[in-house]
Every structure is written in C-alpha cells, then in structure tokens.
Design a protein around this motif. Structure first.
Motif, PDB file in Angstrom:
ATOM      1  N   VAL A   1       0.845  -1.207   0.000  1.00  0.00           N
ATOM      2  CA  VAL A   1       0.000   0.000   0.000  1.00  0.00           C
ATOM      3  C   VAL A   1       0.881   1.258   0.000  1.00  0.00           C
ATOM      4  N   ALA A   2       1.959   1.221   0.775  1.00  0.00           N
ATOM      5  CA  ALA A   2       2.851   2.390   0.853  1.00  0.00           C
ATOM      6  C   ALA A   2       3.437   2.719  -0.511  1.00  0.00           C
ATOM      7  N   GLU A   3       3.784   1.684  -1.276  1.00  0.00           N
ATOM      8  CA  GLU A   3       4.388   1.943  -2.582  1.00  0.00           C
ATOM      9  C   GLU A   3       3.428   2.704  -3.481  1.00  0.00           C
ATOM     10  N   LYS A   4       2.142   2.465  -3.309  1.00  0.00           N
ATOM     11  CA  LYS A   4       1.152   3.186  -4.122  1.00  0.00           C
ATOM     12  C   LYS A   4       0.890   4.600  -3.609  1.00  0.00           C
ATOM     13  N   MET A   5       1.008   4.768  -2.301  1.00  0.00           N
ATOM     14  CA  MET A   5       0.537   6.024  -1.706  1.00  0.00           C
ATOM     15  C   MET A   5       1.632   7.072  -1.507  1.00  0.00           C
ATOM     16  N   ARG A   6       2.888   6.668  -1.571  1.00  0.00           N
ATOM     17  CA  ARG A   6       3.904   7.630  -1.156  1.00  0.00           C
ATOM     18  C   ARG A   6       4.043   8.762  -2.170  1.00  0.00           C
ATOM     19  N   GLN A   7       4.535   9.877  -1.667  1.00  0.00           N
ATOM     20  CA  GLN A   7       4.671  11.062  -2.513  1.00  0.00           C
ATOM     21  C   GLN A   7       6.121  11.501  -2.552  1.00  0.00           C
ATOM     22  N   ARG A   8       6.497  12.023  -3.731  1.00  0.00           N
ATOM     23  CA  ARG A   8       7.871  12.489  -3.901  1.00  0.00           C
ATOM     24  C   ARG A   8       8.232  13.517  -2.809  1.00  0.00           C
ATOM     25  N   GLY A   9       9.406  13.365  -2.238  1.00  0.00           N
ATOM     26  CA  GLY A   9       9.897  14.376  -1.304  1.00  0.00           C
ATOM     27  C   GLY A   9       9.480  14.161   0.141  1.00  0.00           C
ATOM     28  N   VAL A  10       8.520  13.264   0.389  1.00  0.00           N
ATOM     29  CA  VAL A  10       8.112  13.007   1.783  1.00  0.00           C
ATOM     30  C   VAL A  10       8.517  11.580   2.131  1.00  0.00           C
ATOM     31  N   PRO A  11       9.420  11.414   3.093  1.00  0.00           N
ATOM     32  CA  PRO A  11       9.799  10.042   3.440  1.00  0.00           C
ATOM     33  C   PRO A  11       8.583   9.247   3.923  1.00  0.00           C
ATOM     34  N   MET A  12       8.492   8.015   3.459  1.00  0.00           N
ATOM     35  CA  MET A  12       7.405   7.123   3.904  1.00  0.00           C
ATOM     36  C   MET A  12       8.011   6.079   4.838  1.00  0.00           C
TER      37      MET A  12
END
Ligand code: PLP
Ligand SMILES: N[C@@H](CCOP(=O)(O)O)C(=O)O
Length: 462
Positions: free
Chosen positions: A392-403
């Motif tokens: 799920v994280a791989e789909k939701m993460r955004q550039r520039g914000v560490p997940m």
C-alpha cells in the motif's frame, strides 16, 4: 490528566484507574480529556536520546501523579531491557524515500511487545501498591495474546486468559500462547473468528456482576496504556528522519486500528506527519469505510496475514469520537447501529476521517508478490502483515516526503507464508529454537459467553 469515555457517560478516571479498568462502564473506550502538545523544540530535543529517554518524555504528561518520575523511568527501563536491538525500533531503508520501522525485536517478535512489556510493568507496580489481584481477559488474532502471556506469566497478582480463534493463528503464534508453563496463564481456543473472541471479551466487561466479581482487567488496545506506548515509536522514527523540520508519512498494516490510532495521537501532539495510511488485507472494511462511508462487517475471510483478519475494528470508535467532535452520544448511537449490522458515517465525520487517514488494500497474491519482490530488491524478508503495508505504501507515497512503513512482526512468526512467497523459511531466533518441541496446554471452548465465564470463575477459584 483525566480520562473520558468515547460514549460520554462512564466515570472520568485517572491514568491508573483507566489502565486497570479496560473497557469503560458505558461500553466505550477511554481517551485523555486533552491531548498534551509537544513543541517543535521539544520534538527536536528527542534527537540523540535513547528510546527509553524519549519514551519517558513523550508519555510523562499522560501519567499524571500515578508514578513518580523515577518510578516511571525504572518501569520504562525494565520494559525494554529484554529487546534484542539497542535501538529498540530501528529504521531500515528500503529505497531512497521508503523506510521500514522494525517493531519486532521484542520477546515475542511483534510490535505488541512495545506496549505489553510496558503495561506488564505498570500493572505490577500498581497492583503491588494496592495489594489487589486482577483477572486479565484478552482476545487475540495471534500477537496480542502471545505478547500478553509473555508480559504477565508468573505474576502473583494476575491471572491471564487469552481467547484465540481455533485454527486461525499461525503455529508459532499458537505455541507462544500454549507452551508457557506458568499456572497463571490460560490459552483458550474458541470456535469462531477474532471478532467473536473480541465480542465475548467486551460482553464480559459489560456483565458487571462477572466483571466486578473477578476484578476484570483488559490488555487489548481497548486499554489506553496500550495505545500510549505505541505513540513513542512514531516520534523516534520521524525525528531520526528530520522531524520536526521535515514531515514524514506512515503506512500502518491495520486490523484493530490501535497502531494507526497511536500515530494519529502523535500527530495531534504536534509531530509533523503528512499522511497516515491505513493498509488492510482483503478484510478491508476500514478501507471501504474510509472510501465510501459505510461500516458494515460482512464476515471475516482467512488470509495469509491472519493477525489482521478483523472486521469489527475496536479502536475505530476512538477515531469516530474525534471525527464526531467528541460527541459521545453520537458514538454510542453508531455503536448501537453496529450491533444491528452496521452504520453510515455522516458526511462531516467522513471528511474529518479522510483528512486524518488515507487507506489502501492488499489482496493475497499482492501480499505474496510483495514479499518476493522486496527480498529480491532489498534483501529484506517481510512478514505478510508488513508486506500488506509495503504494497500500500508503494502506491501512496509522494515524492519528497519520506514514507515509513511499520514492520509489525518478524517473518519467522509466519514461516509458511514467507516460504511460499520466497522459498526461504525464516528461522526462529536461537532463544526460541525449541518452541516446536515444548508441550502445549490449551482449552478448547465454544463461542459461548456463559461457558467462558464459568471456566474463568472455576480456574481462578483454584
Ligand atoms: C503483525 C500484526 N500486524 C498488524 C496488526 C494490526 O494492528 P492493529 O490491530 O493495531 O491495527 C496486528 C494486530 O493487531 C498484528 O499482529
Ligand atoms: N492483531 C491483534 C488483534 C488484537 O488487537 P489489540 O491491539 O486490540 O490487542 C492480535 O494479534 O491479537
């Protein structure tokens, strides 16, 4: 610091009373009346502290006068002394902006140890002072039960009864519950799902004659102290990636909503969290509710991430309490509707929930594929629950914000699923190497409140 019920009509309690009480007498869950804030300077000052020192600073405002600073520091030190990693909750980098927060270095190899080891110490200290004896009853889909048994086994002032769904936990989880030899722990395998076990535990709390007669206490995440202990690692991990000067996001494999709710509390305390992402397996009621506003349990389907096979997610009630502007009557009404089959979240409350949480779902094939793919790409072996989070994280993460994805259990707790996905069978740590040879002790019981209550009464009388 005082604690109030999500349903608004139970007595207001201190931290110690709320911890020993478990479920509120109006059926609700306790929450602090106000959430203490940490300033940017307070958060920055956590950098470089040990996990224990950070835990003390973060949790201290919630404890009130229950323990002195020195007593609370000693309790924290004892709670984490048995963890197998100096950092307690280390971060491992998966790629340039995706990190795993390893929460499985405690004695039973799952994130539950963070809270359970602490409340084991808190209970001991509180009961030694009062001279009281309590009966802890807990429901588990596998990890809470083993962590609770580990934390409370052998204690004079406590009997522990753990209800787990027969045939629906992994063999390692089952053996962790059924092999301890101490006579104060009792593993009960009930016919049904985790939701049935949790419902029976809540029934016992709502049966006041039984509750008061056995001095019932709870260690599921209905207990606020469980949630509080889990707030700490949101701070320590975010600070190590640059908070408060950089926001981070978290993805949390979710079942009973306790772990992600701890993240929500961290955010309300002032931690700059960009997104909090709920990751479910195919038992996806939380994802469906956050998407469409309908909360209607429609049966649990077993999965390879069995600890998250949950459809009646206890702590969602706490999130609803905030989404409904702390209106206990509105929450009580929703919970009555839930008993009758489900409820619709109002538009305003749904908007509030969506501002706080994102969500995603991971099917069985995707879980296996994520375990396999992650091993190839990074060398990390994931447990299936963590894999749900990573997918799920791989789909939701955004550039520039560490997940940061929470790695909630060690892969060795679920060797069959991990081996099927990778061909690698993860070994148990050496201290548990004989787990498969130890004799088991378990009582099989029906999903029947009267039978469970009478077994508990009988056992504690002897
Ligand atoms: C390994 C594992 N991952 C994730 C979860 C979900 O956590 P929560 O119930 O706090 O949402 C659980 C059980 O609760 C678990 O045991
Ligand atoms: N997955 C949990 C279910 C119980 O959750 P809790 O956090 O409310 O104790 C488990 O492993 O038992």
């Amino acid at each position: 610091m005082q604690y109030i019920s999500t349903r608004g009509t139970a007595p207001v309690l201190t931290f110690e009373q709320a911890m020993l009480t478990g479920l509120a007498r109006d059926g609700g869950l306790y929450l602090p009346e106000t959430i203490p804030m940490m300033s940017a300077d307070d958060i920055r000052a956590l950098g470089g502290l040990s996990y224990e020192e950070a835990a003390f600073r973060i949790m201290r405002p919630y404890i009130g006068a229950t323990f002195t600073d020195t007593a609370f520091q000693d309790i924290i030190a004892r709670a984490y002394a048995g963890f197998g990693h100096a950092a307690r909750a280390p971060l491992v980098q998966l790629d340039s902006n995706h990190h795993l927060l390893e929460l499985f270095h405690g004695p039973t190899l799952a994130f539950k140890d963070f809270a359970m080891q602490l409340i084991g110490q808190l209970f001991q200290a509180a009961l030694a002072r009062s001279g009281d004896r309590v009966t802890i009853v807990g429901a588990t889909s596998g990890d809470t039960g083993s962590a609770a048994i580990e934390a409370f086994r052998g204690l004079d002032a406590v009997d522990v009864f753990i209800l787990y769904p027969h045939g629906r936990v992994s063999e390692v989880q089952r053996r962790q519950m059924t092999t301890p030899v101490e006579s104060n722990v009792h593993a009960l395998a009930i016919d049904g799902h985790f939701d049935d076990a949790q419902a029976r535990v809540k029934d016992m709390f709502n049966d006041f004659a039984f509750r008061d007669g056995v001095r019932l206490a709870g260690v599921n995440s209905i207990n606020w102290a469980r949630v509080l202990a889990q707030v700490v690692y949101y701070f320590t991990s975010a600070v190590s990636l640059g908070a408060p000067d950089r926001a981070v996001s978290f993805t949390v494999p979710t079942g009973n909503f306790g772990d992600i709710f701890a993240g929500y509390i961290a955010k309300r305390m002032g931690l700059p969290i960009d997104r909090l992402v709920v990751a479910t397996n195919h038992n996806d009621i939380l994802h469906r509710c956050l998407s469409g506003g309908e909360y209607r349990p429609d049966g649990v389907i077993p999965s390879i991430s069995p600890s998250m096979d949950i459809q009646v997610s206890s702590n969602f009630e706490r999130a609803l309490f905030y989404a409904y502007n702390q209106d206990g009557a509105a929450v009580a009404q929703l919970m009555d509707e839930l008993k009758a089959g489900g409820f619709s979240v109002s538009q305003g409350a749904l908007q509030a929930l969506r501002e706080a949480f994102d969500s995603g779902r991971c099917g069985e094939d995707e879980t296996s594929a994520t375990i396999g793919r992650t091993l190839k790409a990074t060398g990390e072996l994931l447990c299936p629950h963590t894999a749900v989070g990573v997918h799920v994280a791989e789909k939701m993460r955004q550039r520039g914000v560490p997940m940061i994805t929470l790695a909630t259990a060690h892969p060795a707790k679920f060797p069959d699923a991990v081996e099927a996905a990778t061909g690698v069978r993860p070994p148990l740590p050496p201290r548990m190497a004989d787990l498969y040879d130890r004799p088991e002790r378990v009582t099989r019981i029906g999903n029947d409140l009267a039978a469970i209550e009478s077994l508990i009464r009988e056992r504690i009388a002897n």
